[in-house]
Motif scaffolding. Structure first.
Motif, PDB file in Angstrom:
ATOM      1  N   LEU A 257       1.375  -3.963   3.639  1.00 50.41           N
ATOM      2  CA  LEU A 257       0.050  -3.384   3.444  1.00 50.41           C
ATOM      3  C   LEU A 257       0.170  -2.189   2.504  1.00 50.41           C
ATOM      4  O   LEU A 257       1.215  -1.536   2.443  1.00 50.41           O
ATOM      5  CB  LEU A 257      -0.530  -2.936   4.785  1.00 50.41           C
ATOM      6  N   GLU A 258      -0.909  -1.873   1.784  1.00 53.48           N
ATOM      7  CA  GLU A 258      -0.860  -0.840   0.760  1.00 53.48           C
ATOM      8  C   GLU A 258      -1.962   0.196   0.977  1.00 53.48           C
ATOM      9  O   GLU A 258      -3.139  -0.143   1.106  1.00 53.48           O
ATOM     10  CB  GLU A 258      -0.993  -1.481  -0.626  1.00 53.48           C
ATOM     11  N   TRP A 259      -1.538   1.464   0.986  1.00 51.36           N
ATOM     12  CA  TRP A 259      -2.492   2.554   1.100  1.00 51.36           C
ATOM     13  C   TRP A 259      -3.440   2.577  -0.109  1.00 51.36           C
ATOM     14  O   TRP A 259      -3.037   2.293  -1.232  1.00 51.36           O
ATOM     15  CB  TRP A 259      -1.774   3.895   1.137  1.00 51.36           C
ATOM     16  N   THR A 260      -4.692   2.947   0.118  1.00 55.67           N
ATOM     17  CA  THR A 260      -5.611   3.314  -0.959  1.00 55.67           C
ATOM     18  C   THR A 260      -6.014   4.772  -0.753  1.00 55.67           C
ATOM     19  O   THR A 260      -5.646   5.405   0.238  1.00 55.67           O
ATOM     20  CB  THR A 260      -6.882   2.445  -0.968  1.00 55.67           C
ATOM     21  N   SER A 300      -8.245 -11.530  -0.004  1.00 54.32           N
ATOM     22  CA  SER A 300      -8.531 -10.456  -0.959  1.00 54.32           C
ATOM     23  C   SER A 300      -9.556  -9.457  -0.445  1.00 54.32           C
ATOM     24  O   SER A 300      -9.540  -8.288  -0.835  1.00 54.32           O
ATOM     25  CB  SER A 300      -9.022 -11.053  -2.284  1.00 54.32           C
ATOM     26  N   ALA A 301     -10.464  -9.886   0.440  1.00 57.94           N
ATOM     27  CA  ALA A 301     -11.527  -8.996   0.930  1.00 57.94           C
ATOM     28  C   ALA A 301     -11.164  -8.297   2.232  1.00 57.94           C
ATOM     29  O   ALA A 301     -11.887  -7.387   2.657  1.00 57.94           O
ATOM     30  CB  ALA A 301     -12.823  -9.792   1.132  1.00 57.94           C
ATOM     31  N   GLU A 302     -10.085  -8.690   2.872  1.00 60.56           N
ATOM     32  CA  GLU A 302      -9.787  -8.177   4.213  1.00 60.56           C
ATOM     33  C   GLU A 302      -9.415  -6.696   4.151  1.00 60.56           C
ATOM     34  O   GLU A 302      -8.697  -6.261   3.255  1.00 60.56           O
ATOM     35  CB  GLU A 302      -8.645  -8.988   4.830  1.00 60.56           C
ATOM     36  N   ARG A 303      -9.901  -5.914   5.138  1.00 60.11           N
ATOM     37  CA  ARG A 303      -9.730  -4.465   5.137  1.00 60.11           C
ATOM     38  C   ARG A 303      -9.046  -4.004   6.417  1.00 60.11           C
ATOM     39  O   ARG A 303      -9.519  -4.275   7.514  1.00 60.11           O
ATOM     40  CB  ARG A 303     -11.094  -3.778   5.018  1.00 60.11           C
ATOM     41  N   HIS A 304      -7.914  -3.325   6.263  1.00 58.69           N
ATOM     42  CA  HIS A 304      -7.296  -2.594   7.365  1.00 58.69           C
ATOM     43  C   HIS A 304      -7.640  -1.108   7.183  1.00 58.69           C
ATOM     44  O   HIS A 304      -8.134  -0.692   6.141  1.00 58.69           O
ATOM     45  CB  HIS A 304      -5.774  -2.738   7.341  1.00 58.69           C
TER      46      HIS A 304
END
Length: 324
Positions: A257-260, A300-304
């Motif tokens: 997973l990648e931080w934004t 592509s749309a999934e949000r953690h």
């Protein structure tokens, strides 16, 4: 008679070889008519190991490979910084349609305009890159869980760790590095696609493109819901081990997973191309799914989302480099 048996065997063998050649030729013709990377990859996947048109397919793949410019800045000591892919400005539909399988309620479909081009990491930030920063800054090295360092994506880093690395890289290069916003991240991940994943809608085709929960991992974690394929890894994989998307970016799905730098808002209302600062009671969006995420969570749309000080063995990051 033995001679007749042998002749029959040879005839059957010749017929089988002829049929295989015709099927192979038909499959390659289908790929060539479509003339996309996906069609040539599909041909090579089906015909392996005996592909009669392998060289032609590989030549076509080289011709069709993404041609987004790549930039690398030099650090103060003259060494090269991370490889960054230039992403053009443009518009896209962010989120997922109501009929997308596996979607969550916080993925509203809405039009977004990326007004300014930017560069984003070709790969997730690797251990050897982050370790160099941590050593120079006198910070502790994050643990690798015994899986290895080098070109594996750095893990066990919080949002502030990632932001500190971006600031250090900015000081080293004289350029502006930062975490991507959520909108920039999804725009880069989709690379012009409208499907649930940048390779299409079928999660079971994902093992060539993403390191996520799969049949290899299920041997260790028997309760997992998985892609019905083998990606060759149980834990993290060296960056670039899987096929890239149409911008030339690797591991935008899976691996870690990648931080934004966008604070989580249920309606995806964070600024499109400017970062937000930590705020009491707020979490940052993290994107892309990881090596242990089920197919539903590798879209592509999934949000953690996570607290800025959260660290774990499935969470890393990649950077954006702003352009003039």
């Amino acid at each position: 008679p033995p001679e007749l048996v042998e002749l029959t065997r040879r005839l059957e063998e010749a017929e089988a070889m002829d049929k295989a050649r015709r099927l192979d030729a038909d499959a390659f013709a289908t790929a060539r008519r479509a003339n996309t990377r996906e069609s040539y990859w599909a041909y090579l996947d089906r015909c392996a190991p005996a592909c009669g048109h392998r060289a032609e397919a590989e030549t076509a793949l080289a011709r069709l490979s993404p041609n987004n410019p790549l930039i690398r800045d030099r650090l103060n000591d003259g060494s090269q910084g991370p490889e960054m892919i230039v992403i053009p400005a443009g518009g896209f539909l962010m989120g997922s349609p109501s009929n997308e399988k596996g979607r969550y309620s916080d993925e509203p479909l809405h039009s977004v305009r990326i007004a300014k081009s930017f560069a984003i990491g070709k790969y997730e930030v690797m251990f050897h890159e982050y370790d160099r920063f941590a050593t120079a800054a006198g910070r502790p090295l994050p643990p690798d869980q015994g899986w290895g360092r080098g070109r594996r994506p750095v893990i066990n880093v919080g949002w502030r760790d990632a932001a500190a690395y971006a600031d250090w890289l900015s000081q080293q290069t004289g350029q502006r590095y930062r975490l991507p916003t959520e909108a920039e991240w999804e725009y880069a991940a989709r690379a012009g696609t409208r499907t649930s994943r940048y390779w299409g809608d079928d999660p079971d085709r994902g093992c060539a493109y993403a390191n996520a929960a799969d049949l290899d991992g299920k041997r260790v974690f028997v309760g997992w819901t998985v892609m019905q394929c083998h990606d060759g890894e149980v834990y993290t994989a060296s960056v670039g081990s899987y096929r890239n998307n149409d911008f030339g970016l690797h591991d935008m799905a899976g691996n870690v997973l990648e931080w934004t730098c966008s604070l989580y808002d249920e309606n995806s209302q964070a600024p499109i191309q400017s970062c937000e600062a930590p705020a009491a009671g707020r979490q940052f969006v993290v994107r892309g799914g990881s090596w242990n995420d089920e197919p539903r969570n590798v879209r592509s749309a999934e949000r953690h989302r996570s607290d800025p000080d959260f660290r774990d063995y499935f969470l890393g990051f990649r950077l954006v480099r702003e352009l003039p």
